[in-house]
Design a protein around this motif. Structure first.
Motif, PDB file in Angstrom:
ATOM      1  N   GLY A  81       5.827  12.443   9.684  1.00 60.01           N
ATOM      2  CA  GLY A  81       5.573  11.258   8.957  1.00 60.01           C
ATOM      3  C   GLY A  81       6.774  10.362   8.687  1.00 60.01           C
ATOM      4  O   GLY A  81       6.713   9.274   8.742  1.00 60.01           O
ATOM      5  N   GLN A 119       5.981   4.498   0.829  1.00 66.10           N
ATOM      6  CA  GLN A 119       6.734   5.358   1.396  1.00 66.10           C
ATOM      7  C   GLN A 119       7.732   5.000   2.618  1.00 66.10           C
ATOM      8  O   GLN A 119       8.837   5.757   2.592  1.00 66.10           O
ATOM      9  N   LYS A 120       7.248   4.019   3.158  1.00 68.94           N
ATOM     10  CA  LYS A 120       8.319   3.522   4.340  1.00 68.94           C
ATOM     11  C   LYS A 120       9.386   3.118   3.707  1.00 68.94           C
ATOM     12  O   LYS A 120      10.595   3.192   4.141  1.00 68.94           O
ATOM     13  N   ASN A 153       0.610  -1.086  -0.054  1.00 68.30           N
ATOM     14  CA  ASN A 153      -0.165   0.182   0.057  1.00 68.30           C
ATOM     15  C   ASN A 153       0.796   1.310   0.140  1.00 68.30           C
ATOM     16  O   ASN A 153       2.169   1.147  -0.085  1.00 68.30           O
ATOM     17  N   ARG A 154       0.327   2.344  -0.191  1.00 66.27           N
ATOM     18  CA  ARG A 154       1.023   3.582  -0.154  1.00 66.27           C
ATOM     19  C   ARG A 154       1.848   3.975   1.155  1.00 66.27           C
ATOM     20  O   ARG A 154       3.149   4.320   0.917  1.00 66.27           O
ATOM     21  N   TYR A 155       1.316   3.473   2.229  1.00 68.12           N
ATOM     22  CA  TYR A 155       2.220   3.764   3.468  1.00 68.12           C
ATOM     23  C   TYR A 155       3.506   2.751   3.382  1.00 68.12           C
ATOM     24  O   TYR A 155       4.862   3.413   3.734  1.00 68.12           O
ATOM     25  N   GLU A 156       3.239   1.505   2.703  1.00 67.11           N
ATOM     26  CA  GLU A 156       4.644   0.510   3.105  1.00 67.11           C
ATOM     27  C   GLU A 156       5.422   1.195   1.826  1.00 67.11           C
ATOM     28  O   GLU A 156       6.780   0.921   1.964  1.00 67.11           O
ATOM     29  N   ARG A 215       7.299   6.764   9.835  1.00 65.91           N
ATOM     30  CA  ARG A 215       7.845   5.641   9.104  1.00 65.91           C
ATOM     31  C   ARG A 215       9.190   4.963   9.230  1.00 65.91           C
ATOM     32  O   ARG A 215       9.238   3.896   9.210  1.00 65.91           O
TER      33      ARG A 215
END
Length: 171
Positions: free
Chosen positions: A123, A49-50, A44-47, A127
């Motif tokens: 953020g 970005q992380k 997903n987007r969070y993963e 992350r």
């Protein structure tokens, strides 16, 4: 068709492999025809970005003079990284001597520096904190959770809020 082959085929057609939070490696299995299929987890987007933030921090450590390893990294290096990121910022932060200091909507341009916004830095640190625990596993040695980083983020938030004329009440 055995249950294991059926499960592998189902995973291959779904395109998503449910696994633990730490396991984002490529999975492979054989189809009933004997063809090896690689199943990549969809992130997903969070993963994403992380992973990108983690890779950027790794590049920063490699390019640091002298180069650093993750095991030698501490809160001071994290603060250096945050200062390094300011050069890529897109948020105008008025200095106290600027005529537009405290004005949310300045009427004209000024020479004040562009910096990373507090929300972006917060953020990124969140992350990177999570990525460190996933990749290294020790929350006790996590340089992204030290008090100096928390204080720095709080200071950035307060300075940027005052520069824009917003006052946060202390709770």
């Amino acid at each position: 068709m055995s249950a294991a082959v059926a499960a592998a085929a189902a995973a291959a057609t779904s395109g998503y492999h449910k696994s633990s939070k730490r396991d984002h490696r490529e999975q492979s299995s054989l189809t009933p025809q004997g063809v090896q299929v690689c199943v990549l987890p969809t992130l997903n987007r969070y993963e994403n970005q992380k992973r990108s933030d983690w890779n950027s921090f790794g590049e920063y450590l490699i390019n640091h003079n002298p180069p650093l390893t993750l095991s030698l990294c501490n809160g001071a290096h994290v603060l250096e990284f945050l200062h390094y990121l300011d050069q890529f910022g897109k948020t105008k932060v008025h200095v106290q001597t600027c005529a537009y200091f405290g004005n949310s909507y300045p009427p004209g341009p000024c020479p004040c520096p562009m910096k990373q916004s507090w929300g972006s830095l917060d953020g990124i640190i969140g992350r990177l904190h999570a990525a460190f625990e996933e990749n290294v596993g020790s929350s006790k040695m996590n340089p992204f959770g030290v008090g100096a980083v928390t204080l720095y983020l709080r200071k950035v938030r307060d300075v940027q809020a005052k520069a824009r004329g917003i006052v946060y009440d202390k709770r």
